[in-house]
Write a protein that holds these residues in place. Structure first.
Motif, PDB file in Angstrom:
ATOM      1  N   ASP A 264       5.189 -38.370 -24.779  1.00  0.00           N
ATOM      2  CA  ASP A 264       6.349 -38.349 -23.897  1.00  0.00           C
ATOM      3  C   ASP A 264       6.902 -39.772 -23.793  1.00  0.00           C
ATOM      4  OD1 ASP A 264       5.461 -35.838 -21.381  1.00  0.00           O
ATOM      5  OD2 ASP A 264       6.496 -35.678 -23.298  1.00  0.00           O
ATOM      6  N   TYR A 265       8.207 -39.882 -23.766  1.00  0.00           N
ATOM      7  CA  TYR A 265       8.839 -41.200 -23.678  1.00  0.00           C
ATOM      8  C   TYR A 265       8.887 -41.678 -22.234  1.00  0.00           C
ATOM      9  CZ  TYR A 265      10.273 -40.426 -28.503  1.00  0.00           C
ATOM     10  OH  TYR A 265      10.282 -40.198 -29.845  1.00  0.00           O
TER      11      TYR A 265
ATOM     12  N   ASN B 154       4.412 -45.063 -22.982  1.00  0.00           N
ATOM     13  CA  ASN B 154       4.397 -43.661 -23.408  1.00  0.00           C
ATOM     14  C   ASN B 154       3.113 -42.958 -23.018  1.00  0.00           C
ATOM     15  OD1 ASN B 154       5.787 -45.244 -26.085  1.00  0.00           O
ATOM     16  ND2 ASN B 154       6.957 -43.696 -24.993  1.00  0.00           N
TER      17      ASN B 154
ATOM     18  N   GLU C  63       7.864 -34.256 -25.511  1.00  0.00           N
ATOM     19  CA  GLU C  63       9.083 -34.697 -26.181  1.00  0.00           C
ATOM     20  C   GLU C  63       8.880 -34.876 -27.681  1.00  0.00           C
ATOM     21  OE1 GLU C  63       9.591 -37.793 -22.971  1.00  0.00           O
ATOM     22  OE2 GLU C  63      11.688 -37.275 -23.309  1.00  0.00           O
ATOM     23  N   LEU C  64       7.670 -35.155 -28.079  1.00  0.00           N
ATOM     24  CA  LEU C  64       7.399 -35.330 -29.504  1.00  0.00           C
ATOM     25  C   LEU C  64       6.007 -34.809 -29.812  1.00  0.00           C
ATOM     26  CD1 LEU C  64       8.457 -36.570 -32.184  1.00  0.00           C
ATOM     27  CD2 LEU C  64       7.247 -38.665 -31.543  1.00  0.00           C
ATOM     28  N   MET C  65       5.891 -34.107 -30.910  1.00  0.00           N
ATOM     29  CA  MET C  65       4.590 -33.610 -31.344  1.00  0.00           C
ATOM     30  C   MET C  65       4.455 -33.831 -32.839  1.00  0.00           C
ATOM     31  SD  MET C  65       2.738 -29.991 -30.502  1.00  0.00           S
ATOM     32  CE  MET C  65       2.702 -30.390 -28.761  1.00  0.00           C
ATOM     33  N   GLY C  66       3.311 -34.293 -33.245  1.00  0.00           N
ATOM     34  CA  GLY C  66       3.102 -34.578 -34.652  1.00  0.00           C
ATOM     35  C   GLY C  66       2.523 -33.401 -35.405  1.00  0.00           C
TER      36      GLY C  66
ATOM     37  N   VAL D 238      10.389 -42.202 -34.195  1.00  0.00           N
ATOM     38  CA  VAL D 238       8.968 -42.298 -33.914  1.00  0.00           C
ATOM     39  C   VAL D 238       8.260 -41.132 -34.606  1.00  0.00           C
ATOM     40  CG1 VAL D 238       7.197 -42.273 -32.128  1.00  0.00           C
ATOM     41  CG2 VAL D 238       9.386 -43.439 -31.716  1.00  0.00           C
ATOM     42  N   GLN D 239       7.142 -41.446 -35.215  1.00  0.00           N
ATOM     43  CA  GLN D 239       6.330 -40.406 -35.854  1.00  0.00           C
ATOM     44  C   GLN D 239       4.900 -40.476 -35.332  1.00  0.00           C
ATOM     45  OE1 GLN D 239       6.835 -41.121 -40.102  1.00  0.00           O
ATOM     46  NE2 GLN D 239       8.383 -39.508 -40.190  1.00  0.00           N
TER      47      GLN D 239
ATOM     48  N   ALA E 154       0.996 -43.594 -33.420  1.00  0.00           N
ATOM     49  CA  ALA E 154       2.448 -43.520 -33.305  1.00  0.00           C
ATOM     50  C   ALA E 154       3.062 -44.689 -34.054  1.00  0.00           C
ATOM     51  CB  ALA E 154       2.862 -43.555 -31.842  1.00  0.00           C
TER      52      ALA E 154
ATOM     53  N   ALA F 143       0.618 -35.423 -29.047  1.00  0.00           N
ATOM     54  CA  ALA F 143       1.934 -35.325 -28.431  1.00  0.00           C
ATOM     55  C   ALA F 143       2.251 -36.607 -27.690  1.00  0.00           C
ATOM     56  CB  ALA F 143       1.973 -34.130 -27.481  1.00  0.00           C
TER      57      ALA F 143
END
Length: 125
Positions: free
Chosen positions: A98-99, A32, A113-116, A1-2, A23, A96
């Motif tokens: 979160d899953y 999400n 959990e993820l940040m671009g 995932v981006q 995303a 950002a």
């Protein structure tokens, strides 16, 4: 995932900008939570606002007075509308993810959990 953020730019104080973050990849947008962080000069990165998968929003401090977070699950996109911008809003804004569907914690210690990659916002006086 981006995560791909866009919409930053240079505005004068009092102006408005709308940031977008899309995303892509193996993602179910309705599952999400997403949010926006920013890093202003000389400060650590801080949360700005977050939104659950169902669309409930939360804001750090008084950000809700001038900012509005929203999302379009069909487009896997989260937005941050910013009004009455001030020079102190200058910085790099990151989205950002979160899953999970629940509200992202708006704490300096929380790590999404993820940040671009960020998008630069510059507000001149």
């Amino acid at each position: 995932v981006q995560l791909q953020a866009s919409g930053g730019g240079s505005v004068q104080a009092g102006g408005s900008l709308t940031l977008s973050c899309t995303a892509s990849g193996n993602i179910l947008s309705n599952l999400n939570a997403m949010g926006w962080y920013r890093q202003t000069p000389g400060k650590q990165r801080e949360p700005v606002a977050a939104i659950t998968s169902a669309g409930a929003a939360n804001y750090r401090g008084s950000n809700q007075d001038r900012f509005t977070i929203s999302r379009d699950n069909a487009k896997n996109t989260v937005y941050l509308q910013m009004h009455s911008l001030k020079p102190e809003d200058t910085g790099v804004y990151y989205c950002a993810l979160d899953y999970g569907p629940d509200m992202m914690v708006l704490s300096d210690k929380y790590v999404p959990e993820l940040m671009g990659q960020g998008t630069q916002v510059t507000v001149s006086s």
